[in-house]
Design a protein around this motif. Sequence first.
Motif, PDB file in Angstrom:
ATOM      1  N   ARG A 295      62.804  19.498   8.707  1.00  0.00           N
ATOM      2  CA  ARG A 295      63.400  18.394   7.994  1.00  0.00           C
ATOM      3  C   ARG A 295      62.458  17.335   7.446  1.00  0.00           C
ATOM      4  NH1 ARG A 295      66.115  21.683   7.621  1.00  0.00           N
ATOM      5  NH2 ARG A 295      65.766  20.939   5.522  1.00  0.00           N
ATOM      6  N   LEU A 296      61.222  16.961   8.201  1.00  0.00           N
ATOM      7  CA  LEU A 296      60.607  15.768   7.612  1.00  0.00           C
ATOM      8  C   LEU A 296      59.859  16.419   6.096  1.00  0.00           C
ATOM      9  CD1 LEU A 296      58.748  14.386  10.636  1.00  0.00           C
ATOM     10  CD2 LEU A 296      60.479  13.378   9.286  1.00  0.00           C
ATOM     11  N   TYR A 297      59.427  17.753   6.426  1.00  0.00           N
ATOM     12  CA  TYR A 297      58.714  18.418   5.149  1.00  0.00           C
ATOM     13  C   TYR A 297      59.688  18.589   4.030  1.00  0.00           C
ATOM     14  CZ  TYR A 297      55.609  21.238   2.608  1.00  0.00           C
ATOM     15  OH  TYR A 297      54.864  21.502   1.501  1.00  0.00           O
ATOM     16  N   PHE A 298      60.811  19.063   4.037  1.00  0.00           N
ATOM     17  CA  PHE A 298      61.684  19.075   2.920  1.00  0.00           C
ATOM     18  C   PHE A 298      62.382  17.795   2.705  1.00  0.00           C
ATOM     19  CE2 PHE A 298      61.210  23.534   4.516  1.00  0.00           C
ATOM     20  CZ  PHE A 298      60.554  24.112   3.289  1.00  0.00           C
ATOM     21  N   ASP A 299      62.868  16.847   3.524  1.00  0.00           N
ATOM     22  CA  ASP A 299      63.969  15.831   3.363  1.00  0.00           C
ATOM     23  C   ASP A 299      62.939  14.504   3.745  1.00  0.00           C
ATOM     24  OD1 ASP A 299      65.741  17.767   2.684  1.00  0.00           O
ATOM     25  OD2 ASP A 299      66.459  17.885   4.799  1.00  0.00           O
ATOM     26  N   GLY A 300      62.127  14.428   4.243  1.00  0.00           N
ATOM     27  CA  GLY A 300      61.235  13.225   4.600  1.00  0.00           C
ATOM     28  C   GLY A 300      60.903  12.293   3.447  1.00  0.00           C
ATOM     29  N   PRO A 301      60.600  11.178   3.699  1.00  0.00           N
ATOM     30  CA  PRO A 301      60.359  10.341   5.050  1.00  0.00           C
ATOM     31  C   PRO A 301      61.852  10.168   5.707  1.00  0.00           C
ATOM     32  CG  PRO A 301      58.970   9.397   3.597  1.00  0.00           C
ATOM     33  CD  PRO A 301      59.764  10.377   2.740  1.00  0.00           C
ATOM     34  N   LEU A 302      62.119  10.329   6.999  1.00  0.00           N
ATOM     35  CA  LEU A 302      63.144  10.296   7.718  1.00  0.00           C
ATOM     36  C   LEU A 302      62.981   9.170   8.769  1.00  0.00           C
ATOM     37  CD1 LEU A 302      64.578  13.695   7.808  1.00  0.00           C
ATOM     38  CD2 LEU A 302      65.474  11.825   6.205  1.00  0.00           C
ATOM     39  N   SER A 303      63.914   8.599   9.478  1.00  0.00           N
ATOM     40  CA  SER A 303      63.668   7.736  10.644  1.00  0.00           C
ATOM     41  C   SER A 303      64.040   8.696  11.862  1.00  0.00           C
ATOM     42  CB  SER A 303      64.705   6.689  10.639  1.00  0.00           C
ATOM     43  OG  SER A 303      65.984   6.956  10.384  1.00  0.00           O
ATOM     44  N   ARG A 304      63.837   8.225  12.708  1.00  0.00           N
ATOM     45  CA  ARG A 304      64.338   9.135  14.256  1.00  0.00           C
ATOM     46  C   ARG A 304      65.549   9.198  14.317  1.00  0.00           C
ATOM     47  NH1 ARG A 304      59.646   6.301  15.284  1.00  0.00           N
ATOM     48  NH2 ARG A 304      58.057   7.169  16.762  1.00  0.00           N
ATOM     49  N   PHE A 305      66.248   7.991  13.840  1.00  0.00           N
ATOM     50  CA  PHE A 305      67.866   7.982  13.849  1.00  0.00           C
ATOM     51  C   PHE A 305      68.346   9.086  12.887  1.00  0.00           C
ATOM     52  CE2 PHE A 305      72.023   6.412  12.032  1.00  0.00           C
ATOM     53  CZ  PHE A 305      72.765   6.130  13.171  1.00  0.00           C
ATOM     54  N   GLU A 306      67.699   9.275  11.806  1.00  0.00           N
ATOM     55  CA  GLU A 306      68.300  10.197  10.772  1.00  0.00           C
ATOM     56  C   GLU A 306      67.978  11.726  11.264  1.00  0.00           C
ATOM     57  OE1 GLU A 306      67.950   8.049   6.473  1.00  0.00           O
ATOM     58  OE2 GLU A 306      66.074   8.301   7.430  1.00  0.00           O
ATOM     59  N   LEU A 307      66.754  12.034  11.908  1.00  0.00           N
ATOM     60  CA  LEU A 307      66.527  13.287  12.546  1.00  0.00           C
ATOM     61  C   LEU A 307      67.581  13.792  13.369  1.00  0.00           C
ATOM     62  CD1 LEU A 307      62.534  12.866  12.989  1.00  0.00           C
ATOM     63  CD2 LEU A 307      64.000  14.510  11.600  1.00  0.00           C
ATOM     64  N   GLY A 308      68.257  13.045  14.133  1.00  0.00           N
ATOM     65  CA  GLY A 308      68.959  13.542  15.035  1.00  0.00           C
ATOM     66  C   GLY A 308      70.310  14.243  14.510  1.00  0.00           C
ATOM     67  N   PRO A 309      70.933  13.893  13.519  1.00  0.00           N
ATOM     68  CA  PRO A 309      72.061  14.785  12.855  1.00  0.00           C
ATOM     69  C   PRO A 309      71.511  15.616  11.975  1.00  0.00           C
ATOM     70  CG  PRO A 309      72.280  12.370  12.408  1.00  0.00           C
ATOM     71  CD  PRO A 309      70.932  12.202  13.245  1.00  0.00           C
ATOM     72  N   ALA A 310      70.246  15.452  11.419  1.00  0.00           N
ATOM     73  CA  ALA A 310      69.672  16.423  10.420  1.00  0.00           C
ATOM     74  C   ALA A 310      69.195  17.577  11.251  1.00  0.00           C
ATOM     75  CB  ALA A 310      68.366  15.839   9.772  1.00  0.00           C
ATOM     76  N   THR A 311      68.923  17.534  12.728  1.00  0.00           N
ATOM     77  CA  THR A 311      68.433  18.604  13.353  1.00  0.00           C
ATOM     78  C   THR A 311      69.362  19.287  14.329  1.00  0.00           C
ATOM     79  OG1 THR A 311      67.153  17.106  15.034  1.00  0.00           O
ATOM     80  CG2 THR A 311      65.794  17.898  13.043  1.00  0.00           C
ATOM     81  N   GLY A 312      70.261  18.356  14.739  1.00  0.00           N
ATOM     82  CA  GLY A 312      71.131  18.405  15.778  1.00  0.00           C
ATOM     83  C   GLY A 312      70.444  18.409  17.295  1.00  0.00           C
ATOM     84  N   LEU A 313      69.438  17.638  17.074  1.00  0.00           N
ATOM     85  CA  LEU A 313      68.548  17.347  18.653  1.00  0.00           C
ATOM     86  C   LEU A 313      69.262  16.021  19.027  1.00  0.00           C
ATOM     87  CD1 LEU A 313      65.276  18.445  17.865  1.00  0.00           C
ATOM     88  CD2 LEU A 313      67.064  19.870  18.851  1.00  0.00           C
ATOM     89  N   SER A 314      69.233  15.766  20.288  1.00  0.00           N
ATOM     90  CA  SER A 314      69.574  14.503  20.908  1.00  0.00           C
ATOM     91  C   SER A 314      68.649  13.355  20.456  1.00  0.00           C
ATOM     92  CB  SER A 314      69.881  14.516  22.496  1.00  0.00           C
ATOM     93  OG  SER A 314      68.425  14.767  23.049  1.00  0.00           O
ATOM     94  N   SER A 315      68.945  12.265  20.785  1.00  0.00           N
ATOM     95  CA  SER A 315      68.079  11.113  20.395  1.00  0.00           C
ATOM     96  C   SER A 315      66.732  11.192  21.474  1.00  0.00           C
ATOM     97  CB  SER A 315      68.702   9.562  20.731  1.00  0.00           C
ATOM     98  OG  SER A 315      69.116   9.550  21.678  1.00  0.00           O
ATOM     99  N   GLY A 316      67.187  11.574  22.653  1.00  0.00           N
ATOM    100  CA  GLY A 316      65.977  11.649  23.641  1.00  0.00           C
ATOM    101  C   GLY A 316      65.037  12.738  22.993  1.00  0.00           C
TER     102      GLY A 316
END
Length: 319
Positions: A23-44
Amino acid sequence: MAGRNGRTVRDLRRGNRTAVLQRLYFDGPLSRFELGPATGLSSGSVSNVVADLIADGLVEEAGSVDSDGGRPRTLLRVAPDSGQMIGVDVGETRVRVELFDLALTELARVERPLTPQGYDVEVITGHIRDGVAEVLTAQGAAPDRLLGVGVGVPGIVEHTPDRGAVVHGQTIGWDAVPLEQLLRSASRLPDAVPYLIDNGAKTLGQAEMWFGAGRGARNAVVVLFGSGVGACLVTPEVEHGRAVEWGHLTVRVRGRRCRCGAPGCLEAYAGAESLLARWREEGGRPPEDTDEETALTAMLAAAYPPEGTAPDPVALAVL
């Protein structure tokens, strides 16, 4: 320890790292907050993975943006210097080899012109091997930092379990050429560095879907006009694209003879080689002793000159 689905903790960690890096490679730069929905991972999970990737030198901070009423959010990107890639384009008129960092900044380039008889297998493989060595030497790059070598070639590419990528190219006289084996046989690269070989129109289509006009589209046709004519078809069922021999679609019964041997192909009318031949046949004057790209540029300039200059009617009619 493996879970019920057979995945180990290491598999899970690798999958999470891959998701964040993609996600960072194709859509970045992204914040940690944006990475959650983009990857399906929890904030932790995002925080843990990002911390690991920063510690490994694969991800770095790239400024910050204001948030809605809260603290500014730090942006993250893949660290450009954390790896390098080589791209090879085996075109109709030349072989081009380029070295990139992970931000796709060009670090070095080598080009080798091809003659009309230049599709000898040994010539092409020699150009690729020498070009790879030259761009690495020019940049003082370490081969162990190389993530892979991507090669776009004319023709149909068959991926076999025993011989790797095998190229079938009727128009260039290649019949089941084990290109991957040939490149590895005299390569100075570590065996772990992969060669990713595919049809040139398909690689162009993939690039457009990742970084160009196709971003965000689910269906696309990417057309390549060169000496020949090719296309890449992308649909939800063919996510990475399918090369289409569009240039060899018959557009005129008993038409001009194509270099593939068939009459009336689209390429016999719309390919650069054919455009120049038709311009010459109908009285045009392509520049002599120049390569195809220079001659085609001259044809376009003649057909569409600066304002106040009359166009070449023959070039205009052919185009």
